[in-house]
Design a protein around this motif. Structure first.
Motif, mmCIF file in Angstrom:
data_model
loop_
_atom_site.group_PDB
_atom_site.id
_atom_site.type_symbol
_atom_site.label_atom_id
_atom_site.label_comp_id
_atom_site.label_asym_id
_atom_site.label_seq_id
_atom_site.Cartn_x
_atom_site.Cartn_y
_atom_site.Cartn_z
ATOM 1 N N LEU A 1 -30.649 78.573 -61.841
ATOM 2 C CA LEU A 1 -31.072 79.645 -60.942
ATOM 3 C C LEU A 1 -31.912 79.109 -59.791
ATOM 4 O O LEU A 1 -31.756 79.556 -58.644
ATOM 5 N N ALA A 2 -32.771 78.133 -60.080
ATOM 6 C CA ALA A 2 -33.572 77.532 -59.010
ATOM 7 C C ALA A 2 -32.679 76.838 -57.986
ATOM 8 O O ALA A 2 -32.919 76.913 -56.772
ATOM 9 N N SER A 3 -31.626 76.165 -58.439
ATOM 10 C CA SER A 3 -30.697 75.509 -57.520
ATOM 11 C C SER A 3 -29.991 76.527 -56.640
ATOM 12 O O SER A 3 -29.845 76.325 -55.420
ATOM 13 N N ARG A 4 -29.548 77.626 -57.227
ATOM 14 C CA ARG A 4 -28.894 78.673 -56.445
ATOM 15 C C ARG A 4 -29.840 79.260 -55.400
ATOM 16 O O ARG A 4 -29.447 79.524 -54.259
ATOM 17 N N MET A 5 -31.090 79.473 -55.794
ATOM 18 C CA MET A 5 -32.069 80.014 -54.861
ATOM 19 C C MET A 5 -32.304 79.072 -53.686
ATOM 20 O O MET A 5 -32.371 79.491 -52.522
ATOM 21 N N LEU A 6 -32.412 77.788 -53.975
ATOM 22 C CA LEU A 6 -32.654 76.805 -52.926
ATOM 23 C C LEU A 6 -31.484 76.718 -51.949
ATOM 24 O O LEU A 6 -31.670 76.702 -50.724
ATOM 25 N N LEU A 7 -30.275 76.662 -52.484
ATOM 26 C CA LEU A 7 -29.100 76.521 -51.621
ATOM 27 C C LEU A 7 -28.811 77.792 -50.838
ATOM 28 O O LEU A 7 -28.295 77.735 -49.706
ATOM 29 N N ALA A 8 -29.123 78.953 -51.428
ATOM 30 C CA ALA A 8 -28.918 80.212 -50.705
ATOM 31 C C ALA A 8 -29.955 80.404 -49.617
ATOM 32 O O ALA A 8 -29.730 81.154 -48.660
ATOM 33 N N LEU A 9 -31.086 79.725 -49.755
ATOM 34 C CA LEU A 9 -32.206 79.929 -48.835
ATOM 35 C C LEU A 9 -31.938 79.365 -47.447
ATOM 36 O O LEU A 9 -32.295 79.977 -46.425
ATOM 37 N N LEU A 10 -31.311 78.189 -47.381
ATOM 38 C CA LEU A 10 -31.114 77.524 -46.086
ATOM 39 C C LEU A 10 -29.978 78.158 -45.319
ATOM 40 O O LEU A 10 -28.992 78.644 -45.888
ATOM 41 N N CYS A 11 -30.117 78.134 -44.006
ATOM 42 C CA CYS A 11 -29.052 78.639 -43.134
ATOM 43 C C CYS A 11 -29.075 77.857 -41.837
ATOM 44 O O CYS A 11 -29.990 77.056 -41.578
ATOM 45 N N ASP A 12 -28.069 78.069 -41.016
ATOM 46 C CA ASP A 12 -27.984 77.398 -39.727
ATOM 47 C C ASP A 12 -28.977 78.044 -38.759
ATOM 48 O O ASP A 12 -28.872 79.238 -38.472
ATOM 49 N N PRO A 13 -29.957 77.297 -38.242
ATOM 50 C CA PRO A 13 -30.925 77.895 -37.324
ATOM 51 C C PRO A 13 -30.368 78.156 -35.933
ATOM 52 O O PRO A 13 -31.034 78.810 -35.118
ATOM 53 N N GLU A 14 -29.168 77.657 -35.660
ATOM 54 C CA GLU A 14 -28.538 77.908 -34.362
ATOM 55 C C GLU A 14 -27.745 79.196 -34.459
ATOM 56 O O GLU A 14 -26.803 79.300 -35.254
ATOM 57 N N LEU A 15 -28.107 80.179 -33.654
ATOM 58 C CA LEU A 15 -27.475 81.488 -33.716
ATOM 59 C C LEU A 15 -26.076 81.448 -33.118
ATOM 60 O O LEU A 15 -25.873 81.003 -31.990
#
Length: 595
Positions: free
Chosen positions: A421-435
């Motif tokens: 669950l911690a791995s899923r949370m970490l990977l779901a957290l990041l996103c592309d900062p370029e809109l």
């Protein structure tokens, strides 16, 4: 120190000490005691005394061994630094000397206050040994040595009689502030003058029987003696204020030698202090303070009574069932999550219940995965609904981490199945900062850019909380506790947007601390800066690839645009988070420029 049941009793507790604390603390303060451990204590008034150190979310307390009096050693509001000292204390011997943890707490001495202000106020000498009595001190040194070996020394009868005189009365002060406000809504106030006027320093010159002229009476001109008394009053206040200022600026140290080989006191102190300075700084923001306060609609300004554990569990169960229902609309989901976030701000019991009910946490992580990455991968763009919902989810998760490190269900949930669950949370957290949007330069594009910036701030806050969890795990000796900082960054390593995400956070630090922005930072901006600096420092210290990326792409920006003098000007001195942030900036500059 974990808690079980209603959250009012610690697991593996010292029954005698716990009963003593229950009798001598307000209920809500007792329920927020985080840890207690036996330590050898050295301070300005204590010399190598074996005592219990009790840590709440606001203060460090000391009590004898066994407990008889309770003294507030220092407030976390006054703490300036907490550090481990690498030394071998000469007053310990054997393995205790080699394995003990020496914790040094540097704090500013408390300024004098009225008796009615201190809810546990008593004579500072109560329960402590005067420096002028070497025989008594020798007796306590023997107690230290015997206790460390597992055989507590017996006290003589005369010493016992002397200490019993100073036993703290169980009655509480009538001037105790509302228990719900302790550690939650404490906002720094400017120092006030003493309420009572000090006696005059000068005697009146004129005779008290000399009559006043009608003109003087009509114009309310003071008598010569009154003028002298006013001068004396002003001088007295100025002298008293100088004394207060000198006391405020004087630093003191509290040394704690944790004699338990598995001590976690340092981790609890660091975590409590981090939470306190963040909360205290953010409460300076009116909007955040209003979100954390519990105000009755029928009586504005009146605080509602504290909600019991049973009532909190019942309301959380109702809210959880509504969140987890099938076919819930996006609007209903958003409103329920807002309610959950607001309740979590105000009630630490709800945050503990959150981790004990794994369904809600799993649901939030799954919703974040679908909202931020599922739809975006199909259309190639972010939408306002996605960013709003994702920001709310991440903010809610970050709040649930705050002040729940002593909740064993949190670690159990995040470490289950090798941290799935911690791995899923970490990977779901990041996103592309370029809109990536369908239109460029439009009003919609600007609104989406603002929403994306809000999400990236929230994502940094949640990643900061996860890194705090990793720092705690890094210092634990348990082999199965693998959720360390290195593991967290290793999980993030294959993420396609990791370097751009970390680069965005570094660029924001450079932008905020550059000379281009001359205004002081708001409380919220200061907290986000602190969290970003902790994130960058973790990358520089625990991951070679991220450290190389930051050095190769941002070395020149940090060299020419980030100055400690500029950061000092932008961080107001009355923010408790300012000095810790400046220390982080200095560490980042050292690692990034001179590594």
């Amino acid at each position: 120190m974990a808690r079980t049941g209603s959250g009012s009793l610690p697991a593996h507790r010292n029954i005698k000490l716990d009963s003593f604390l229950q009798r001598n603390m307000e209920r809500t303060v007792y329920e927020r005691v985080r840890a207690y451990e036996p330590c050898v204590v050295i301070s300005e008034t204590i010399n190598k005394v074996y005592m219990h150190v009790v840590l709440s979310d606001e203060r460090v307390y000391l009590t004898e061994y066994p407990p008889r009096t309770l003294t507030a050693a220092c407030s976390l509001r006054r703490v300036r630094d907490i550090e481990l000292v690498n030394d071998l204390p000469d007053f310990l011997r054997g393995k205790d000397r080699e394995l003990c943890q020496h914790i040094r707490i540097t704090y500013v001495t408390d300024k004098p206050a009225g008796r009615g202000r201190d809810w546990l106020r008593r004579d500072k000498r109560v329960g402590f040994l005067p420096a002028a009595q070497p025989p008594r001190r020798t007796s306590h040194c023997q107690t230290i040595t015997s206790t460390l070996e597992g055989y507590p020394a017996q006290r003589n009868h005369s010493e016992t009689r002397t200490e019993e005189v100073h036993t703290l009365a169980p009655a509480r002060s009538a001037s105790c502030p509302n228990p719900e406000t302790l550690g939650l809504l404490t906002v720094p106030q400017p120092p006030t003058h003493p309420p009572s006027t000090p006696p005059p320093l000068y005697s009146p010159i004129s005779s008290p029987t000399s009559p006043r002229s009608p003109l003087a009476q009509r114009l309310n001109i003071p008598e010569p003696g009154q003028v002298q008394r006013r001068i004396g009053s002003v001088l007295s206040r100025l002298l008293r204020r100088d004394v207060v200022n000198s006391r405020e600026e004087r630093e003191a140290e509290l040394h704690l030698y944790a004699v338990s080989h598995t001590s976690r006191l340092y981790l609890h102190l660091q975590s409590s202090w981090n939470s306190f300075i963040i909360r205290s700084t953010m409460l300076l923001d009116p909007l955040y303070r209003g979100r954390c306060s519990v105000v009755s609609e029928s009586s504005p300004g009146m605080r509602l009574p504290a909600i019991s554990w049973e009532r909190t569990a019942h309301l959380f169960g109702q809210l959880s069932s509504e969140l987890l229902q099938e076919g819930i609309s996006l609007e209903s989901l958003y409103l329920l999550l807002q309610e959950l976030r607001t309740a979590a701000h105000r009630n630490i019991a709800l945050r503990r219940l959150f981790w004990r009910s794994s369904e809600v946490c799993v649901f939030l992580v799954q919703t974040l995965e679908e909202s931020l990455h599922g739809c975006q991968s199909l259309s190639g763009v972010y939408t306002a609904d996605q960013l709003l919902l994702s920001s709310l989810i991440v903010q809610t998760l970050a709040i649930m981490f705050r002040e729940t490190e002593v909740e064993p269900a949190r670690l159990n949930l995040l470490s289950a199945k090798r941290g799935a669950l911690a791995s899923r949370m970490l990977l779901a957290l990041l996103c592309d900062p370029e809109l990536q949007t369908r239109t460029r330069g439009s009003q919609v594009d600007c609104e989406l850019q603002a929403l994306l910036a809000e999400y990236l701030d929230a994502a940094c806050s949640l990643l900061f909380e996860l890194l705090l969890l990793g720092h705690e795990a890094s210092r634990c000796s348990a082999a199965d506790n693998f959720l360390c900082v290195g593991w967290i960054l290793h999980v993030l390593q294959p993420h396609p947007h990791l370097f751009s995400f970390i680069g965005y956070q570094a660029q924001q630090v450079v932008l905020v601390l550059s000379d281009q922005q001359e205004s002081s930072l708001s409380p919220i901006q200061s907290v986000v800066l602190f969290q970003r600096c902790r994130l960058l420092l973790a990358c520089l210290q625990h991951n070679n690839q991220l450290a190389q990326h930051l050095q190769s792409h941002f070395r020149e920006e940090f060299r020419y645009f980030v100055k400690l003098s500029c950061a000092d000007k932008k961080l107001p001195p009355h923010y408790l988070i300012s000095q810790p942030t400046l220390r982080l900036v200095e560490q980042i500059l050292t690692l990034n420029l001179h590594r």
